[in-house]
Design a protein around this motif. Structure first.
Motif, PDB file in Angstrom:
ATOM      1  N   LYS A   1       3.752  76.727  46.428  1.00  0.00           N
ATOM      2  CA  LYS A   1       3.760  77.784  45.414  1.00  0.00           C
ATOM      3  C   LYS A   1       4.977  78.658  45.697  1.00  0.00           C
ATOM      4  N   ASP A   2       5.776  78.898  44.664  1.00  0.00           N
ATOM      5  CA  ASP A   2       7.001  79.679  44.830  1.00  0.00           C
ATOM      6  C   ASP A   2       6.855  81.139  44.439  1.00  0.00           C
ATOM      7  N   SER A   3       5.633  81.556  44.120  1.00  0.00           N
ATOM      8  CA  SER A   3       5.393  82.951  43.753  1.00  0.00           C
ATOM      9  C   SER A   3       4.090  83.399  44.410  1.00  0.00           C
ATOM     10  N   ILE A   4       3.804  84.690  44.302  1.00  0.00           N
ATOM     11  CA  ILE A   4       2.545  85.211  44.829  1.00  0.00           C
ATOM     12  C   ILE A   4       1.425  84.724  43.920  1.00  0.00           C
TER      13      ILE A   4
ATOM     14  N   HIS B   1      -1.782  84.784  48.192  1.00  0.00           N
ATOM     15  CA  HIS B   1      -0.824  84.097  49.062  1.00  0.00           C
ATOM     16  C   HIS B   1       0.574  84.516  48.668  1.00  0.00           C
ATOM     17  N   ASN B   2       1.408  84.806  49.646  1.00  0.00           N
ATOM     18  CA  ASN B   2       2.834  84.898  49.401  1.00  0.00           C
ATOM     19  C   ASN B   2       3.330  83.481  49.123  1.00  0.00           C
ATOM     20  N   PRO B   3       4.575  83.323  48.654  1.00  0.00           N
ATOM     21  CA  PRO B   3       5.094  81.967  48.472  1.00  0.00           C
ATOM     22  C   PRO B   3       4.847  81.147  49.742  1.00  0.00           C
ATOM     23  N   HIS B   4       4.425  79.892  49.546  1.00  0.00           N
ATOM     24  CA  HIS B   4       4.015  79.100  50.702  1.00  0.00           C
ATOM     25  C   HIS B   4       4.082  77.604  50.437  1.00  0.00           C
ATOM     26  N   VAL B   5       3.993  76.863  51.532  1.00  0.00           N
ATOM     27  CA  VAL B   5       3.826  75.415  51.508  1.00  0.00           C
ATOM     28  C   VAL B   5       2.562  75.135  52.292  1.00  0.00           C
ATOM     29  N   GLY B   6       1.748  74.223  51.797  1.00  0.00           N
ATOM     30  CA  GLY B   6       0.521  73.866  52.495  1.00  0.00           C
ATOM     31  C   GLY B   6       0.463  72.377  52.773  1.00  0.00           C
ATOM     32  N   TYR B   7      -0.274  72.038  53.819  1.00  0.00           N
ATOM     33  CA  TYR B   7      -0.465  70.633  54.183  1.00  0.00           C
ATOM     34  C   TYR B   7      -1.930  70.427  54.555  1.00  0.00           C
ATOM     35  N   THR B   8      -2.536  69.392  54.003  1.00  0.00           N
ATOM     36  CA  THR B   8      -3.936  69.093  54.252  1.00  0.00           C
ATOM     37  C   THR B   8      -4.058  68.196  55.479  1.00  0.00           C
TER      38      THR B   8
ATOM     39  N   SER C   1     -13.014  70.472  56.188  1.00  0.00           N
ATOM     40  CA  SER C   1     -11.653  70.294  55.693  1.00  0.00           C
ATOM     41  C   SER C   1     -10.734  71.300  56.386  1.00  0.00           C
ATOM     42  N   VAL C   2      -9.511  70.864  56.717  1.00  0.00           N
ATOM     43  CA  VAL C   2      -8.589  71.695  57.504  1.00  0.00           C
ATOM     44  C   VAL C   2      -7.202  71.681  56.858  1.00  0.00           C
ATOM     45  N   TYR C   3      -6.579  72.873  56.780  1.00  0.00           N
ATOM     46  CA  TYR C   3      -5.280  73.036  56.138  1.00  0.00           C
ATOM     47  C   TYR C   3      -4.317  73.819  57.018  1.00  0.00           C
ATOM     48  N   LEU C   4      -3.019  73.523  56.888  1.00  0.00           N
ATOM     49  CA  LEU C   4      -1.959  74.371  57.412  1.00  0.00           C
ATOM     50  C   LEU C   4      -1.314  75.065  56.219  1.00  0.00           C
ATOM     51  N   ILE C   5      -1.131  76.370  56.314  1.00  0.00           N
ATOM     52  CA  ILE C   5      -0.486  77.161  55.274  1.00  0.00           C
ATOM     53  C   ILE C   5       0.736  77.817  55.916  1.00  0.00           C
ATOM     54  N   MET C   6       1.926  77.519  55.391  1.00  0.00           N
ATOM     55  CA  MET C   6       3.164  78.086  55.903  1.00  0.00           C
ATOM     56  C   MET C   6       3.708  79.057  54.874  1.00  0.00           C
ATOM     57  N   GLU C   7       3.577  80.364  55.171  1.00  0.00           N
ATOM     58  CA  GLU C   7       3.965  81.414  54.235  1.00  0.00           C
ATOM     59  C   GLU C   7       5.332  81.970  54.605  1.00  0.00           C
ATOM     60  N   PHE C   8       6.190  82.071  53.578  1.00  0.00           N
ATOM     61  CA  PHE C   8       7.508  82.651  53.774  1.00  0.00           C
ATOM     62  C   PHE C   8       7.396  84.169  53.729  1.00  0.00           C
ATOM     63  N   LYS C   9       8.155  84.839  54.577  1.00  0.00           N
ATOM     64  CA  LYS C   9       8.143  86.304  54.587  1.00  0.00           C
ATOM     65  C   LYS C   9       9.324  86.843  53.802  1.00  0.00           C
TER      66      LYS C   9
END
Length: 125
Positions: free
Chosen positions: A101-104, A67-74, A117-125
C-alpha cells in the motif's frame, strides 16, 4: 509592535498546524490489538523502517487501525474477514503472498480460519 504580534501569531498557527499533520484517530498496527491483547511485535525499527510480525490464532483479529505506507509478506496464510473502506469481504490469504500500500490505509481483520496466520509488515517512515 503590531508586526511582532502578527509574526508571533503566524508562528503559533504554523506550530499548531504542523502538530496536526499525520495525526490519525485510529491506533497504528502495533498499538491496536484484539480484546486488549497485542497481536503484533516489533522485529526491527530504524529511522526509515519499522518491521512488525503479526500473529493471528483462529478467532483472533486486529481491531480497526491504520497503516502508514507499507509492504507485507504472509509467512503463514489463512482465511480472514476484512473490513475497510470498500466494505467487508472474506479472503483466503496464501502463504508467501506479498502486498503493498502506497498511502495511509485503515482496516480491521478477523481470522475466520482454522489455523494460525502470521504476517510481516514493513512500514516506511
Amino acid at each position: 509592535m503590531k508586526t511582532k504580534n502578527v509574526f508571533k501569531l503566524a508562528f503559533l498557527i504554523a506550530i499548531g498546524l504542523s502538530s496536526c499533520k499525520n495525526k490519525n484517530p485510529l491506533p497504528d498496527p502495533l498499538e491496536a490489538g484484539w480484546k486488549g491483547e497485542a497481536v503484533c511485535e516489533v522485529i526491527e525499527e530504524n529511522n526509515e523502517l519499522r518491521v512488525l510480525k503479526c500473529t493471528f490464532e483462529p478467532g483472533v483479529g486486529h481491531e480497526k487501525h491504520y497503516h502508514n505506507p507499507h509492504v507485507g509478506y504472509t509467512l503463514v496464510g489463512g482465511k480472514f474477514r476484512i473490513t475497510d473502506h470498500t466494505g467487508t469481504r472474506e479472503v483466503d490469504v496464501p502463504t508467501g503472498y506479498t502486498f503493498r500500500k502506497d498511502s495511509i490505509t485503515s482496516h480491521e481483520v478477523l481470522n475466520i480460519g482454522e489455523t494460525t496466520s502470521v504476517y510481516l509488515i514493513m512500514e516506511f517512515k
